[in-house]
Design a protein around this motif. Structure first.
Motif, PDB file in Angstrom:
ATOM      1  N   LEU A   1       1.460   0.395 -11.503  1.00  0.00           N
ATOM      2  CA  LEU A   1       2.211  -0.854 -11.359  1.00  0.00           C
ATOM      3  C   LEU A   1       3.054  -0.826 -10.089  1.00  0.00           C
ATOM      4  N   GLY A   2       3.754   0.288  -9.869  1.00  0.00           N
ATOM      5  CA  GLY A   2       4.543   0.410  -8.654  1.00  0.00           C
ATOM      6  C   GLY A   2       3.679   0.358  -7.412  1.00  0.00           C
ATOM      7  N   THR A   3       2.500   0.997  -7.470  1.00  0.00           N
ATOM      8  CA  THR A   3       1.592   0.981  -6.329  1.00  0.00           C
ATOM      9  C   THR A   3       1.122  -0.435  -6.020  1.00  0.00           C
ATOM     10  N   ALA A   4       0.852  -1.210  -7.059  1.00  0.00           N
ATOM     11  CA  ALA A   4       0.423  -2.593  -6.859  1.00  0.00           C
ATOM     12  C   ALA A   4       1.509  -3.405  -6.178  1.00  0.00           C
ATOM     13  N   VAL A   5       2.754  -3.229  -6.620  1.00  0.00           N
ATOM     14  CA  VAL A   5       3.873  -3.962  -6.008  1.00  0.00           C
ATOM     15  C   VAL A   5       4.006  -3.558  -4.543  1.00  0.00           C
ATOM     16  N   GLY A   6       3.964  -2.249  -4.266  1.00  0.00           N
ATOM     17  CA  GLY A   6       4.069  -1.782  -2.893  1.00  0.00           C
ATOM     18  C   GLY A   6       2.935  -2.307  -2.027  1.00  0.00           C
ATOM     19  N   ALA A   7       1.725  -2.367  -2.586  1.00  0.00           N
ATOM     20  CA  ALA A   7       0.568  -2.851  -1.838  1.00  0.00           C
ATOM     21  C   ALA A   7       0.717  -4.322  -1.471  1.00  0.00           C
ATOM     22  N   VAL A   8       1.165  -5.135  -2.424  1.00  0.00           N
ATOM     23  CA  VAL A   8       1.320  -6.570  -2.159  1.00  0.00           C
ATOM     24  C   VAL A   8       2.441  -6.818  -1.152  1.00  0.00           C
ATOM     25  N   VAL A   9       3.553  -6.095  -1.285  1.00  0.00           N
ATOM     26  CA  VAL A   9       4.652  -6.244  -0.325  1.00  0.00           C
ATOM     27  C   VAL A   9       4.186  -5.859   1.078  1.00  0.00           C
ATOM     28  N   ALA A  10       3.436  -4.764   1.186  1.00  0.00           N
ATOM     29  CA  ALA A  10       2.919  -4.344   2.489  1.00  0.00           C
ATOM     30  C   ALA A  10       1.989  -5.391   3.078  1.00  0.00           C
ATOM     31  N   SER A  11       1.177  -6.031   2.241  1.00  0.00           N
ATOM     32  CA  SER A  11       0.240  -7.044   2.738  1.00  0.00           C
ATOM     33  C   SER A  11       0.966  -8.258   3.303  1.00  0.00           C
ATOM     34  N   MET A  12       2.188  -8.511   2.816  1.00  0.00           N
ATOM     35  CA  MET A  12       2.949  -9.664   3.293  1.00  0.00           C
ATOM     36  C   MET A  12       3.832  -9.325   4.493  1.00  0.00           C
ATOM     37  N   ARG A  13       4.275  -8.077   4.612  1.00  0.00           N
ATOM     38  CA  ARG A  13       5.269  -7.717   5.629  1.00  0.00           C
ATOM     39  C   ARG A  13       4.699  -6.949   6.816  1.00  0.00           C
ATOM     40  N   MET A  14       3.559  -6.271   6.643  1.00  0.00           N
ATOM     41  CA  MET A  14       3.041  -5.391   7.691  1.00  0.00           C
ATOM     42  C   MET A  14       1.897  -6.042   8.459  1.00  0.00           C
TER      43      MET A  14
END
Length: 423
Positions: A268-281
């Motif tokens: 779950l944490g990995t999914a959140v980190g992945a989505v945040v990275a897709s929006m910010r990086m």
């Protein structure tokens, strides 16, 4: 996103959902048969075996025909592995065949992204597909835990499915349905218009070609950094999935069914980190996430001091979040460099070879250590220090490249910023 992207995501979701549920079911099947603990630990490296052995061939196979067709064949192989478990073949051998299907699936799954989308959408696409994959890991592990739990096992056995006599067998039978559903979506994946590259008549000639592709990525001043990062991340993450199950059993006294929920918490944490990275990086900013890898390794060590589930749950979410934010931009950068250097399928096969070789090596080491009596706490400490130390070395390597090869790196970053230079 192009319309076909969502069909790819749906097919990937159901295939990954079944993969992760099957991992839990296979562990329970081994325990039901009173197998030694090292055999459960060996599931991870056995799954990775064909990723390593067939790496020179699966990339070329994925490039030789439409990617949707390759994914369909791969899911059919996974169904075969499940059926072997149901007819009494040793779970380790049958699970290895499922790994063969996964090894063939991966170059097609990721390779089609670079065929379908421009570089400006690769980080976003990776964020979504990794986020969806992680979501399928969460749900798959939870599904597997529930299928082998007493309630669902009793209900499934009450259906009196021919040849099914035990709870783990009933769970595996249900997962065959998921693989068939994924295969159905594979058939609906559209053609990308990319001309296939025929496989040679003699497959052995692919060995020097694969070695050349491997060296080409390792010599690329951005490819080597992203490849080393993703290799380490997946090598540790692949084994951490089992280690968390073992740790939960020792530290919290959890059964397989309950411990599987904690693996889902990390995902779950990995999914959140992945989505945040897709929006910010952005693609050209990928190397800035390297320090997160050092922090991730140190957090793994701190797991040893947790013996309360209310502390463990948010901690594991944070651990997974750092991993997701780290791997998505690095994965996208690696796909971009690989696509430019050698083509999508071959690039993903090289990536899989290195990552799965790391999983295989670390998994074999952990399996041997388990057989020798190493505790879960000692394994967690070793894995955490390995991640932190290696990520520090990768960061030092990248800084040295910037000093020595600054002009070349800037040229490669300019290619990453522009869609018209892709391919």
């Amino acid at each position: 996103m192009k319309r076909g992207f969502y069909t790819i995501m749906t097919a990937q979701f159901f295939s990954s959902l079944a993969d992760n549920a099957l991992f839990v079911a296979a562990i329970e099947l081994l325990r039901h048969r009173n197998a030694h603990e090292w055999q459960s630990a060996a599931l991870v490296p056995m799954f990775a075996l064909f990723y390593v052995l067939l790496a020179p061939f699966v990339g070329a196979f994925a490039d030789a025909r439409p990617k949707g067709q390759v994914m369909f064949i791969s899911n059919a192989i996974k169904v075969g592995g499940c059926l072997l478990m149901l007819v009494g073949v040793h779970p380790l051998l049958a699970y290895t065949l499922v790994g063969l299907g996964a090894a063939a699936y991966s170059p097609a799954k990721y390779g089609i992204l670079t065929e379908l989308l421009p570089p400006s959408q690769l980080v976003k696409a990776n964020g979504w597909i990794e986020g969806l994959t992680i979501a399928s890991i969460i749900l798959g592990v939870l599904l597997g835990g529930q299928l082998v739990g007493p309630t669902m096992s009793s209900w499934l056995l009450a259906l009196h499915i021919p040849g099914i006599h035990h709870g783990p067998d009933a769970a595996i039978a249900m997962l065959v349905v998921l693989y068939i559903l994924a295969a159905g979506f594979n058939l609906r994946i559209p053609l990308t218009g990319v001309t296939p590259r025929p496989m040679p008549r003699n497959p052995l000639v692919l060995l020097p070609d694969f070695w050349t592709c491997n060296m080409r990525l390792w010599r690329d001043h951005l490819g080597q950094i992203s490849l080393s990062t993703t290799t380490l991340f997946w090598g540790v993450s692949g084994n951490l999935r089992y280690i968390v199950l073992a740790w939960a059993a020792v530290a919290l006294g959890y059964s397989t069914s309950k411990a599987s929920a904690l693996v889902g918490v990390v995902a779950l944490g990995t999914a959140v980190g992945a989505v945040v990275a897709s929006m910010r990086m952005r693609l050209d900013q990928a190397t800035k996430v390297i320090p997160l890898g050092i922090g991730m390794g140190l957090l793994v060590v701190l797991m040893n001091f947790i013996d309360n589930v209310w502390v463990a749950a948010p901690f594991l979410v944070l651990l997974g979040g750092l991993g997701g934010f780290l791997v998505v931009p690095m994965n996208a950068l690696l796909q971009h460099r690989g696509h430019n250097l050698m083509g999508a399928g071959r690039s993903i096969a090289v990536q899989n070879f290195n990552e799965q070789a790391c999983i295989l090596g670390l998994g074999a080491l952990y399996t041997a250590s388990t057989g020798a009596g190493l505790s879960a706490f000692a394994a967690i400490t070793a894995f955490g220090l390995l991640v932190a130390g290696t990520m520090w070395l990768i960061g030092w390597w990248h800084k040295r490249n910037q000093r020595v090869h600054g002009h070349e790196i800037e040229r490669l970053l300019e290619i990453a910023r522009r869609d018209d230079l892709h391919g």
